[in-house]
Design a protein around this motif. Structure first.
Motif, PDB file in Angstrom:
ATOM      1  N   MET A  71      23.110  32.030  77.411  1.00 30.53           N
ATOM      2  CA  MET A  71      21.884  32.658  78.534  1.00 30.53           C
ATOM      3  C   MET A  71      22.440  34.020  78.987  1.00 30.53           C
ATOM      4  SD  MET A  71      19.563  31.359  80.071  1.00 30.53           S
ATOM      5  CE  MET A  71      18.546  31.906  81.734  1.00 30.53           C
ATOM      6  N   LYS A  72      23.706  34.376  79.118  1.00 31.57           N
ATOM      7  CA  LYS A  72      23.994  35.562  79.642  1.00 31.57           C
ATOM      8  C   LYS A  72      23.654  36.747  78.483  1.00 31.57           C
ATOM      9  CE  LYS A  72      27.834  34.918  83.087  1.00 31.57           C
ATOM     10  NZ  LYS A  72      28.965  35.305  83.377  1.00 31.57           N
ATOM     11  N   GLN A  73      23.929  36.320  77.187  1.00 38.63           N
ATOM     12  CA  GLN A  73      23.155  37.399  76.112  1.00 38.63           C
ATOM     13  C   GLN A  73      21.992  37.582  76.115  1.00 38.63           C
ATOM     14  OE1 GLN A  73      24.857  36.113  72.383  1.00 38.63           O
ATOM     15  NE2 GLN A  73      24.501  38.266  71.349  1.00 38.63           N
ATOM     16  N   GLN A  74      21.297  36.397  76.320  1.00 36.71           N
ATOM     17  CA  GLN A  74      19.850  36.640  76.236  1.00 36.71           C
ATOM     18  C   GLN A  74      19.279  37.728  77.326  1.00 36.71           C
ATOM     19  OE1 GLN A  74      18.194  32.643  76.181  1.00 36.71           O
ATOM     20  NE2 GLN A  74      18.482  32.528  73.937  1.00 36.71           N
ATOM     21  N   TRP A 117      20.955  40.010  79.039  1.00 35.97           N
ATOM     22  CA  TRP A 117      21.216  41.336  78.670  1.00 35.97           C
ATOM     23  C   TRP A 117      20.260  41.712  77.627  1.00 35.97           C
ATOM     24  CZ3 TRP A 117      23.425  44.010  82.067  1.00 35.97           C
ATOM     25  CH2 TRP A 117      24.478  43.805  82.941  1.00 35.97           C
ATOM     26  N   ILE A 118      19.970  41.204  76.573  1.00 41.36           N
ATOM     27  CA  ILE A 118      19.190  41.507  75.705  1.00 41.36           C
ATOM     28  C   ILE A 118      17.850  41.954  76.415  1.00 41.36           C
ATOM     29  CG2 ILE A 118      17.608  40.984  73.577  1.00 41.36           C
ATOM     30  CD1 ILE A 118      20.268  39.454  72.518  1.00 41.36           C
ATOM     31  N   ILE A 119      17.422  41.132  77.167  1.00 45.84           N
ATOM     32  CA  ILE A 119      15.800  41.542  77.832  1.00 45.84           C
ATOM     33  C   ILE A 119      16.051  42.687  78.613  1.00 45.84           C
ATOM     34  CG2 ILE A 119      14.252  40.468  79.574  1.00 45.84           C
ATOM     35  CD1 ILE A 119      15.190  37.882  78.431  1.00 45.84           C
ATOM     36  N   ILE A 120      17.191  42.774  79.339  1.00 49.18           N
ATOM     37  CA  ILE A 120      17.134  44.072  80.472  1.00 49.18           C
ATOM     38  C   ILE A 120      17.491  45.198  79.500  1.00 49.18           C
ATOM     39  CG2 ILE A 120      18.942  45.089  81.968  1.00 49.18           C
ATOM     40  CD1 ILE A 120      19.509  42.293  82.832  1.00 49.18           C
ATOM     41  N   LEU A 121      17.875  45.187  78.574  1.00 44.15           N
ATOM     42  CA  LEU A 121      18.140  46.517  77.732  1.00 44.15           C
ATOM     43  C   LEU A 121      16.588  46.634  76.852  1.00 44.15           C
ATOM     44  CD1 LEU A 121      19.870  48.244  76.052  1.00 44.15           C
ATOM     45  CD2 LEU A 121      19.931  46.573  74.109  1.00 44.15           C
TER      46      LEU A 121
END
Length: 67
Positions: free
Chosen positions: A1-4, A6-10
Motif C-alpha cells: 500500500m505504501k509503495q502505491q 508513493w507512485i501516485i504522489i510521484l
C-alpha cells in the motif's frame, strides 16, 4: 500500500511540474536578463507606436482606402 501511494504522489508531482513549466513564460517574460529601468520606457514607446499605427489605419478606412 505504501509503495502505491508513493507512485501516485510521484506521478502527480511530475504532472504538476510539467504543467507549471508550460504555464510560466520564457525567461525574458518573467524578468530574468532584462533591465527593470529600460523595460517600461520601451513598452510605453511600443504602445504609442501601435496607437499611431491603428489611428492611421482608421484614417485610411474613413477616407475610402485602396482595397
Amino acid at each position: 500500500m505504501k509503495q502505491q501511494l508513493w507512485i501516485i504522489i510521484l506521478l502527480v508531482s511530475v504532472l504538476l511540474g510539467f504543467m507549471m513549466g508550460y504555464s510560466v513564460p520564457p525567461f525574458m517574460e518573467v524578468g530574468f536578463g532584462v533591465k527593470t529601468e529600460s523595460a517600461p520606457t520601451q513598452q510605453a514607446e511600443t504602445i504609442e507606436n501601435l496607437e499611431d499605427y491603428y489611428k492611421s489605419l482608421y484614417q485610411q478606412d474613413d477616407s475610402g482606402g485602396s482595397e
